[in-house]
Scaffold this active site. Structure first.
Site, PDB file in Angstrom:
ATOM      1  NE  ARG A 134      -3.944   1.885   2.495  1.00 20.76           N
ATOM      2  CZ  ARG A 134      -4.119   2.702   3.545  1.00 20.76           C
ATOM      3  NH1 ARG A 134      -3.323   2.612   4.600  1.00 20.76           N
ATOM      4  NH2 ARG A 134      -5.088   3.584   3.541  1.00 20.76           N
ATOM      5  CG  HIS A 194      -1.601   5.283  -0.110  1.00 20.58           C
ATOM      6  ND1 HIS A 194      -2.350   5.848   0.888  1.00 20.58           N
ATOM      7  CD2 HIS A 194      -2.404   4.338  -0.663  1.00 20.58           C
ATOM      8  CE1 HIS A 194      -3.543   5.277   0.940  1.00 20.58           C
ATOM      9  NE2 HIS A 194      -3.595   4.345   0.012  1.00 20.58           N
ATOM     10  CG  ASN A 201      -1.314   8.469   3.346  1.00 21.94           C
ATOM     11  OD1 ASN A 201      -1.649   7.420   2.814  1.00 21.94           O
ATOM     12  ND2 ASN A 201      -0.758   9.469   2.663  1.00 21.94           N
ATOM     13  CG  HIS A 218      -8.364  -3.868  -0.943  1.00 26.26           C
ATOM     14  ND1 HIS A 218      -9.398  -2.958  -0.975  1.00 26.26           N
ATOM     15  CD2 HIS A 218      -7.239  -3.125  -0.757  1.00 26.26           C
ATOM     16  CE1 HIS A 218      -8.921  -1.735  -0.822  1.00 26.26           C
ATOM     17  NE2 HIS A 218      -7.610  -1.813  -0.698  1.00 26.26           N
TER      18      HIS A 218
END
Length: 323
Positions: free
Chosen positions: A65, A69, A97, A196
């Site tokens: 992740r 990001h 975040n 996910h």
């Protein structure tokens, strides 16, 4: 209607520009970038990544992740790793975040290990990209050749992070626009959402879904309600696996869950909710090999988003601060 067309045309223009820039940068990135200057980088990162995930299995999803990001804000330049300092408002404070993105200390540890074998050579941005691949492989997911040669930013942009990073509550049109701004297609969005298949989510991100939405399996909703009270502020950080079947393994059960209306997040289930992405979800639910191949390709494509190359940026000595 005219304003809608203008907005749509602008989005198409921005996406085309991003794709052009990605193609230009792609030519400057190479899997062999460190072959002569730091041949030990890949085994060093792999060992340190494996150690971190062995210590905490959830870390695989967290590290994957972080790369995502990072790339969606200013490109893949490790800007997410910069902490607050003079002239820098950290992206770590952005809504998407804050108290959610994690694994910064693991990246610091890996960077330290790399610095010992070849100081001042390997960027933090490249470490994030390698770690994402190694994390996927460690939990049974696909591998891919990571293109290298990115440099690190000397800036961060919290406001841009809040604008560019998706939210668990976004609708399909919003998500599509978020990915399109990065030159990523609808198919890229669906396949990257497949990450996910591992990881955990906080109650605050799925409370609305399990109490208010109708496109959810009733038994699944009740199960998740046991650890996620209905009142905001109560149990907000309680965790639940994004994939209820095999939460620690990278596989295609994420898509199978969506077919059964057992997606944990609103932004997950809307990928199979009578819309334009349904067919892709069904395809990946039936064919894990296709999901793996497309996920690997999409990760390489995402890694090409606006990297700093050549003399732009710097190679940070410590990932959390500029030199």
């Amino acid at each position: 209607m005219s304003s809608l067309r203008a907005s749509s045309s602008k989005l198409v223009w921005v996406a085309a520009l991003v794709v052009s820039l990605m193609a230009l940068c792609e030519a400057q990135l190479s899997p062999n970038y460190y072959d002569k200057t730091c041949p030990q980088v890949l085994p060093t990162v792999k060992k340190a990544t494996g150690t971190a995930i062995a210590r905490e299995h959830r870390m695989a999803a967290s590290l994957l992740r972080l790369h995502f990001h990072d790339c969606f804000v200013q490109g893949c330049d490790a800007s997410i790793l910069l902490t607050d300092a003079a002239g820098i408002v950290s992206e770590q404070n952005a809504r998407q975040n804050f108290r959610s993105a994690r694994g910064y200390e693991v990246i610091d540890s890996i960077k330290s290990a790399v610095e010992k074998v070849c100081p001042g050579v390997v960027s933090c941005a490249d470490i994030l990209a390698i770690v994402a691949r190694d994390s996927s492989v460690y939990v049974g997911g696909p591998s891919w050749k990571v293109k290298l040669g990115r440099r690190d930013s000397t800036t961060a942009d919290k406001d841009l992070a809040e604008q560019n990073l998706p939210l668990a509550f976004d609708d399909l049109d919003t998500l599509t626009s978020v990915f399109a701004r990065q030159g990523l297609s609808l198919k890229d969005m669906v396949v990257l959402s497949g990450s996910h298949t591992i990881g955990l989510a906080q109650c605050a991100t799925f409370r609305g879904r399990i109490y208010n939405e109708t496109n959810i399996d009733a038994g699944f909703a009740r199960m998740r309600q046991r650890r996620c009270p209905p009142t905001a502020g109560n149990g907000d950080t309680n965790l639940a696996p994004l994939d209820l079947v095999t939460p620690g393994s990278f596989d295609n059960n994420y898509y199978k869950n969506l077919l059964r209306k057992k997606g944990l997040l609103h932004s997950d289930q809307l990928l199979f909710n009578g819309g334009s992405t349904d067919a892709t979800v069904v395809a990946y639910s039936k064919d894990q090999a296709a999901f793996f191949a497309d996920f690997a390709a999409a990760m390489v494509k995402m890694g090409d988003i606006s990297p700093l190359t050549g003399s732009a940026g710097e190679v940070r000595k410590v990932c959390s601060v500029v030199n």
